[in-house]
Design an enzyme around this catalytic site. Sequence first.
Site, PDB file in Angstrom:
ATOM      1  N   LYS A 198       5.110  15.199  -8.872  1.00 52.63           N
ATOM      2  CA  LYS A 198       4.888  16.636  -8.976  1.00 52.63           C
ATOM      3  C   LYS A 198       3.709  16.964  -9.891  1.00 52.63           C
ATOM      4  O   LYS A 198       3.360  16.180 -10.768  1.00 52.63           O
ATOM      5  CB  LYS A 198       6.148  17.325  -9.533  1.00 52.63           C
ATOM      6  CG  LYS A 198       7.397  17.104  -8.700  1.00 52.63           C
ATOM      7  CD  LYS A 198       7.445  17.976  -7.474  1.00 52.63           C
ATOM      8  CE  LYS A 198       8.141  19.294  -7.728  1.00 52.63           C
ATOM      9  NZ  LYS A 198       9.587  19.207  -7.910  1.00 52.63           N
ATOM     10  N   CYS A 203     -12.872  47.694 -36.537  1.00 51.45           N
ATOM     11  CA  CYS A 203     -13.606  47.572 -37.794  1.00 51.45           C
ATOM     12  C   CYS A 203     -14.676  48.657 -37.792  1.00 51.45           C
ATOM     13  O   CYS A 203     -15.477  48.742 -36.862  1.00 51.45           O
ATOM     14  CB  CYS A 203     -14.249  46.181 -37.894  1.00 51.45           C
ATOM     15  SG  CYS A 203     -15.496  46.104 -39.198  1.00 51.45           S
ATOM     16  N   ASP A 249       5.219  23.221   0.027  1.00 50.54           N
ATOM     17  CA  ASP A 249       6.319  23.970  -0.562  1.00 50.54           C
ATOM     18  C   ASP A 249       6.809  25.014   0.430  1.00 50.54           C
ATOM     19  O   ASP A 249       6.324  26.128   0.466  1.00 50.54           O
ATOM     20  CB  ASP A 249       5.822  24.625  -1.860  1.00 50.54           C
ATOM     21  CG  ASP A 249       6.979  24.970  -2.767  1.00 50.54           C
ATOM     22  OD1 ASP A 249       8.125  24.631  -2.410  1.00 50.54           O
ATOM     23  OD2 ASP A 249       6.740  25.576  -3.814  1.00 50.54           O
ATOM     24  N   CYS A 267     -11.451  43.989 -42.188  1.00 56.23           N
ATOM     25  CA  CYS A 267     -12.012  43.145 -41.139  1.00 56.23           C
ATOM     26  C   CYS A 267     -12.114  41.707 -41.650  1.00 56.23           C
ATOM     27  O   CYS A 267     -12.686  41.477 -42.719  1.00 56.23           O
ATOM     28  CB  CYS A 267     -13.390  43.669 -40.735  1.00 56.23           C
ATOM     29  SG  CYS A 267     -14.309  42.519 -39.703  1.00 56.23           S
ATOM     30  N   TYR A 274       6.416  15.482   8.749  1.00 56.35           N
ATOM     31  CA  TYR A 274       6.228  14.401   7.787  1.00 56.35           C
ATOM     32  C   TYR A 274       7.161  13.217   8.031  1.00 56.35           C
ATOM     33  O   TYR A 274       7.155  12.251   7.279  1.00 56.35           O
ATOM     34  CB  TYR A 274       6.324  14.891   6.341  1.00 56.35           C
ATOM     35  CG  TYR A 274       7.604  15.612   5.957  1.00 56.35           C
ATOM     36  CD1 TYR A 274       8.838  14.981   6.025  1.00 56.35           C
ATOM     37  CD2 TYR A 274       7.561  16.924   5.501  1.00 56.35           C
ATOM     38  CE1 TYR A 274      10.002  15.634   5.672  1.00 56.35           C
ATOM     39  CE2 TYR A 274       8.721  17.595   5.143  1.00 56.35           C
ATOM     40  CZ  TYR A 274       9.941  16.936   5.240  1.00 56.35           C
ATOM     41  OH  TYR A 274      11.086  17.593   4.890  1.00 56.35           O
ATOM     42  N   CYS A 281     -16.093  40.903 -42.099  1.00 55.55           N
ATOM     43  CA  CYS A 281     -17.009  41.570 -43.028  1.00 55.55           C
ATOM     44  C   CYS A 281     -16.284  42.288 -44.163  1.00 55.55           C
ATOM     45  O   CYS A 281     -16.917  42.812 -45.067  1.00 55.55           O
ATOM     46  CB  CYS A 281     -17.895  42.552 -42.276  1.00 55.55           C
ATOM     47  SG  CYS A 281     -17.000  44.025 -41.748  1.00 55.55           S
ATOM     48  N   LYS A 322       2.635  17.538  -0.890  1.00 59.85           N
ATOM     49  CA  LYS A 322       4.019  17.992  -0.838  1.00 59.85           C
ATOM     50  C   LYS A 322       4.029  19.505  -0.611  1.00 59.85           C
ATOM     51  O   LYS A 322       3.799  20.289  -1.525  1.00 59.85           O
ATOM     52  CB  LYS A 322       4.736  17.650  -2.147  1.00 59.85           C
ATOM     53  CG  LYS A 322       6.212  17.923  -2.099  1.00 59.85           C
ATOM     54  CD  LYS A 322       6.908  17.347  -3.320  1.00 59.85           C
ATOM     55  CE  LYS A 322       8.399  17.548  -3.255  1.00 59.85           C
ATOM     56  NZ  LYS A 322       8.822  18.931  -3.080  1.00 59.85           N
ATOM     57  N   GLU A 352       0.844  -1.203   0.000  1.00 58.80           N
ATOM     58  CA  GLU A 352       0.000   0.000   0.000  1.00 58.80           C
ATOM     59  C   GLU A 352       0.880   1.253   0.000  1.00 58.80           C
ATOM     60  O   GLU A 352       2.044   1.199   0.397  1.00 58.80           O
ATOM     61  CB  GLU A 352      -0.854   0.029   1.266  1.00 58.80           C
ATOM     62  CG  GLU A 352      -1.927  -1.028   1.300  1.00 58.80           C
ATOM     63  CD  GLU A 352      -2.730  -0.930   2.592  1.00 58.80           C
ATOM     64  OE1 GLU A 352      -3.954  -0.987   2.507  1.00 58.80           O
ATOM     65  OE2 GLU A 352      -2.113  -0.787   3.672  1.00 58.80           O
ATOM     66  N   CYS A 388     -21.155  45.285 -39.316  1.00 62.40           N
ATOM     67  CA  CYS A 388     -20.301  44.081 -39.291  1.00 62.40           C
ATOM     68  C   CYS A 388     -21.016  42.978 -38.514  1.00 62.40           C
ATOM     69  O   CYS A 388     -21.444  43.162 -37.381  1.00 62.40           O
ATOM     70  CB  CYS A 388     -18.949  44.395 -38.651  1.00 62.40           C
ATOM     71  SG  CYS A 388     -17.915  42.940 -38.461  1.00 62.40           S
TER      72      CYS A 388
END
Length: 709
Positions: free
Chosen positions: A347, A459, A127, A441, A256, A444, A125, A119, A464
Amino acid sequence: MNKIEAKKRLEKLREEIDYHRREYHVFDRETISPAALDSLKNELFALENEYPELISADSPTQRVGGEVLDKFSKVEHSRPMISLYDAFSEKDMNDWIKRNENYATTSLGLGVKDLATAEFYCELKLDGLAANLRYEKSLFIQGTTRGDGKVGEDITFNLRTIESLPLKLRRPEKKELLKIGFSDDKISLLYELLDEGTIEVRGETIMSKKTLAELNVKYAKLGKTLLANTRNGAAGSLRQLDPKVAAERKLDFYAYDLILGDYERGEVVENRDQADALVELLGFRRVKYNQLCSNLSEVFAFQKKWEKKKEDLPFLIDGVVVKYNDLKWWNLLGVVGKAPRYMMAYKFSAEQATTKLLEVVWQIGRTGVLTPTAILEPVAIGGVVVGRSTLHNLDEIRRLDLRLGDTVIIERAGDVIPKIVSVLVNLRTSKEKKIEVPIHCPRCGGAVVKEGEAVAYRCLNKNCYAVALRKLSHFVSKGALDIEGLGPRIIEVLVAESLLEDAADIFRLRAEDLRGLEGFAEKKIANLLTSISERKKVSLARFIFALGILHIGEESAQTIAQELAQRIKAEIIKPMDIFKAAKKISVDTWQNLEDIGPIVAKSLGNYFNGEDTESLMIKFEEAGLRLMPPITANGPLEGKSFVLTGSLLGLTRQEAKDKIKAKGGKTKESVSRLLDYLVVGEEPGSKLEMARKLGVKILSEEEFLKLIQ
Ligand code: IVH
């Protein structure tokens, strides 16, 4: 009180204070008010003053007591503080397990199946900065940094300031140990170590995101350099020669690993999950999300889950650490090179990657502005494949000196859209091409023009098709009329069917117009028509914003609504009332309003004198649209302006804005000298620096909540 009585009282006080410390700093439970706790500490302090010979190293008064050092002394670790190998993919993890199984059969002479059912204990983790804490006869006597792995630096004084670190190990009760799987003889071994031996606890010293935000608010006010991130915050604090400075930085410690005297792994504590439970009983904080996994698929799910949820944690993590749970494997597998075989840092995927810029396409916004989008060679970053990124405008392209064919560094932070952060110019082949803004454009064919000094290209074709779609989408969007069920795709269908030409047509849609159109079932039609009719009565400010007038944002729409409502003086306003009132306002008058500059004023003038505005307002009026004037909140914050930066913990941005408005205050988008307050949440942006420069008052979330209470 005589000395004997004082000694007894002191012991009781220390125990009581440590009990509340553990409740608060290990379990986040407040079992006593801070004031009452201070009062206990004061009594302790006074007694120790009277009997200095009774001061003990584990006394809570000794957390900040050390002198200022001129340098840290070096300490050799009892056992090396090794490092970890990194895995970045499921393949790396599978390879790791295969290597171990291979090692177990060939070098250890074990059967093929022995390791296969092992297991794993999966941990976050953290930082921060690793530290080793040495306890003798349960008393904290020395704390060191990792250093080069063999020799670390003595940072005892600074570590003592960390409240989640016990100065004396707690002696767990027998029944607590039985509950986490200890046998009677192992309990005796542990008690012996606590009474007579040495216990070392290794873990990560970290600064929470909240502390970082609070400290930066404070430093900004004092004109001090800001801390870049929580890791630097923690490392910088521990390397302070003055423990008072370290104390101010409120660090946390999470254990830890545990070294129990000279015992081998597995001799006293058998499993990693048991060790994790034990450190909590000894008085430490532990990460409550660590999890036992019975196979690699569960490990992968754990890693994926935390990659997604890491932003929700109060501290920074950069992956998970996967450890064989049964400590007998730790002894058998041992160390290879710089790190153990029995654990692996899995990571999170990198948030930067390099790729090539293939093309730049131009998209048309609701005001006709052309926005460049980079088309990239697809690359995996932060767990997803990215093929495009926004570029904002031509200035951004010029700033980056970006050319077609360039190799670029892209970055993806959290769930935000990836962006190009830089160009690797040394990789150019001289075949790269300059990026030009199209003169027509792309949707259009209309003329594209750069307007004055603005960075935007636009434009100019007012018919348009792309602009019309964007305008409609804006009209129904969240901050505007917020009409549910009218997404961009549906709008496109309705425009293509000539059912929508402008926003007023939305209110004329009938069920029979929609029946038979793709994607419109009876239920959907009914829902859509209901949400449209619910929006026939909306606030004037939303409506003004929804019109999509050039340069008008949510904040300026509020000011404009206020001004119009004052002139119209009606409880229910009709669209033509707005038109008539607005026509009477000159550009100069607009400009006299707070927050309205010359560009916005001119844009308002253009809009209300534009040739189509009157007919649009008539259409809105005939369609039955009615508007409500802004509620003028007279509150304690009247006349005060606020800008928010970073994320607040207790409430959403919208909630914060609503609260400010409810008290009569105003919210703004950018920091200026005229701003009253900058409210700073977690991970604030550049606004904090700006506010500091301009001398704007800076509020932490807590101060803000107090102010609006
Ligand atoms: S076990 C052999 N567990 O990550 C080293 N380390 O990149 C034993 N770290 O130096 C480390 N969270 O400072 C372990 N749950 C965790 C950790 C963790 C953070 C740090 C640790 C180590 C570094 C290696």
